[in-house]
Motif scaffolding. Sequence first.
Motif, mmCIF file in Angstrom:
data_model
loop_
_atom_site.group_PDB
_atom_site.id
_atom_site.type_symbol
_atom_site.label_atom_id
_atom_site.label_comp_id
_atom_site.label_asym_id
_atom_site.label_seq_id
_atom_site.Cartn_x
_atom_site.Cartn_y
_atom_site.Cartn_z
ATOM 1 N N PHE A 112 4.933 -31.799 27.749
ATOM 2 C CA PHE A 112 4.991 -30.404 27.314
ATOM 3 C C PHE A 112 4.911 -30.407 25.800
ATOM 4 O O PHE A 112 5.794 -30.940 25.130
ATOM 5 N N GLU A 113 3.835 -29.842 25.284
ATOM 6 C CA GLU A 113 3.560 -29.869 23.857
ATOM 7 C C GLU A 113 3.631 -31.323 23.388
ATOM 8 O O GLU A 113 2.913 -32.151 23.911
ATOM 9 N N GLU A 114 4.521 -31.656 22.466
ATOM 10 C CA GLU A 114 4.584 -33.030 21.957
ATOM 11 C C GLU A 114 5.727 -33.836 22.566
ATOM 12 O O GLU A 114 6.015 -34.950 22.132
ATOM 13 N N ALA A 115 6.360 -33.298 23.584
ATOM 14 C CA ALA A 115 7.482 -33.972 24.237
ATOM 15 C C ALA A 115 7.081 -34.390 25.647
ATOM 16 O O ALA A 115 6.055 -33.960 26.177
ATOM 17 N N GLU A 116 7.904 -35.235 26.250
ATOM 18 C CA GLU A 116 7.735 -35.608 27.646
ATOM 19 C C GLU A 116 9.024 -35.251 28.360
ATOM 20 O O GLU A 116 10.114 -35.511 27.852
ATOM 21 N N LEU A 117 8.914 -34.633 29.543
ATOM 22 C CA LEU A 117 10.073 -34.158 30.269
ATOM 23 C C LEU A 117 10.130 -34.785 31.653
ATOM 24 O O LEU A 117 9.093 -35.069 32.259
ATOM 25 N N ALA A 118 11.352 -34.960 32.144
ATOM 26 C CA ALA A 118 11.568 -35.400 33.517
ATOM 27 C C ALA A 118 12.792 -34.669 34.044
ATOM 28 O O ALA A 118 13.814 -34.556 33.352
ATOM 29 N N ALA A 119 12.689 -34.158 35.270
ATOM 30 C CA ALA A 119 13.811 -33.518 35.935
ATOM 31 C C ALA A 119 14.275 -34.438 37.041
ATOM 32 O O ALA A 119 13.499 -34.826 37.910
ATOM 33 N N SER A 163 2.891 -22.619 32.067
ATOM 34 C CA SER A 163 2.881 -24.074 31.904
ATOM 35 C C SER A 163 2.453 -24.693 33.219
ATOM 36 O O SER A 163 2.194 -23.986 34.192
ATOM 37 N N ALA A 164 2.437 -26.006 33.266
ATOM 38 C CA ALA A 164 2.048 -26.712 34.490
ATOM 39 C C ALA A 164 3.013 -26.442 35.634
ATOM 40 O O ALA A 164 2.639 -26.565 36.795
ATOM 41 N N THR A 165 4.249 -26.060 35.322
ATOM 42 C CA THR A 165 5.244 -25.844 36.373
ATOM 43 C C THR A 165 5.370 -24.389 36.792
ATOM 44 O O THR A 165 6.066 -24.089 37.757
ATOM 45 N N GLY A 166 4.746 -23.482 36.079
ATOM 46 C CA GLY A 166 4.833 -22.066 36.417
ATOM 47 C C GLY A 166 4.844 -21.201 35.175
ATOM 48 O O GLY A 166 4.078 -21.422 34.252
ATOM 49 N N ARG A 167 5.761 -20.220 35.151
ATOM 50 C CA ARG A 167 5.883 -19.314 34.011
ATOM 51 C C ARG A 167 7.299 -19.409 33.452
ATOM 52 O O ARG A 167 8.238 -19.714 34.182
ATOM 53 N N PHE A 168 7.433 -19.115 32.155
ATOM 54 C CA PHE A 168 8.750 -19.182 31.543
ATOM 55 C C PHE A 168 8.843 -18.202 30.386
ATOM 56 O O PHE A 168 7.836 -17.733 29.868
ATOM 57 N N LEU A 169 10.080 -17.897 30.024
ATOM 58 C CA LEU A 169 10.341 -17.094 28.839
ATOM 59 C C LEU A 169 11.663 -17.542 28.233
ATOM 60 O O LEU A 169 12.455 -18.225 28.865
ATOM 61 N N TYR A 170 11.846 -17.156 26.982
ATOM 62 C CA TYR A 170 13.085 -17.446 26.278
ATOM 63 C C TYR A 170 13.796 -16.134 26.023
ATOM 64 O O TYR A 170 13.167 -15.130 25.656
ATOM 65 N N ALA A 171 15.116 -16.141 26.226
ATOM 66 C CA ALA A 171 15.915 -14.932 26.068
ATOM 67 C C ALA A 171 17.139 -15.221 25.217
ATOM 68 O O ALA A 171 17.625 -16.347 25.173
ATOM 69 N N ARG A 172 17.611 -14.175 24.551
ATOM 70 C CA ARG A 172 18.887 -14.270 23.840
ATOM 71 C C ARG A 172 19.843 -13.314 24.543
ATOM 72 O O ARG A 172 19.589 -12.114 24.641
ATOM 73 N N PRO A 198 14.638 -40.360 42.915
ATOM 74 C CA PRO A 198 13.638 -40.388 41.838
ATOM 75 C C PRO A 198 13.515 -39.012 41.185
ATOM 76 O O PRO A 198 13.967 -37.999 41.740
ATOM 77 N N ALA A 199 12.891 -38.982 40.044
ATOM 78 C CA ALA A 199 12.668 -37.720 39.341
ATOM 79 C C ALA A 199 11.828 -36.777 40.191
ATOM 80 O O ALA A 199 10.868 -37.194 40.842
ATOM 81 N N ASP A 200 12.217 -35.502 40.195
ATOM 82 C CA ASP A 200 11.437 -34.470 40.892
ATOM 83 C C ASP A 200 10.182 -34.115 40.111
ATOM 84 O O ASP A 200 9.159 -33.775 40.696
ATOM 85 N N LEU A 201 10.299 -34.172 38.802
ATOM 86 C CA LEU A 201 9.202 -33.786 37.918
ATOM 87 C C LEU A 201 9.122 -34.749 36.754
ATOM 88 O O LEU A 201 10.143 -35.243 36.279
ATOM 89 N N ARG A 202 7.918 -34.966 36.285
ATOM 90 C CA ARG A 202 7.709 -35.689 35.039
ATOM 91 C C ARG A 202 6.383 -35.195 34.484
ATOM 92 O O ARG A 202 5.343 -35.270 35.164
ATOM 93 N N PHE A 203 6.422 -34.676 33.237
ATOM 94 C CA PHE A 203 5.206 -34.108 32.664
ATOM 95 C C PHE A 203 5.335 -34.002 31.154
ATOM 96 O O PHE A 203 6.434 -34.027 30.599
#
Length: 124
Positions: free
Chosen positions: A36-43, A93-102, A29-34
């Motif tokens: 995020f903003e206007e989307a829905e994610l599942a891992a 976020s609900a899952t922790g912290r994040f950042l975007y990098a180039r 089964p999915a480990d995560l489902r939540f």
Amino acid sequence: MQILKTYARLFVRDLDTTLPTYEKLVGAPADLRFAFEEAELAAVGDFLLIAGPPEATDRYRATLGPVVVDDLDAVPDFLAATGGVVIGGPLSSATGRFLYARHPDGNEIEYVEWTADLRARVLG
């Protein structure tokens, strides 16, 4: 900084319709489902399904990952040493912290540091 897990992003219209196929594919089964903003994610396994209409998900298409790391605070130092830059965050976020990098090659990567509870649940 250690990479703990990476995901392949897949963009889908409807998570309820798509998720069972990937759960069957990975045999779990999915480990995560939540939301995020206007989307829905599942891992599930090594896939991150991002569901929603194009106007809610298109802005995530250019970013690769997420790359789950043990120490998000180490990412800016890594980037500085390799010619990359932080282009967004860090944010929470609900899952922790994040950042975007180039990265210097132009790829945009999402780095995530999960909460301790989530890390223990997904990674053991």
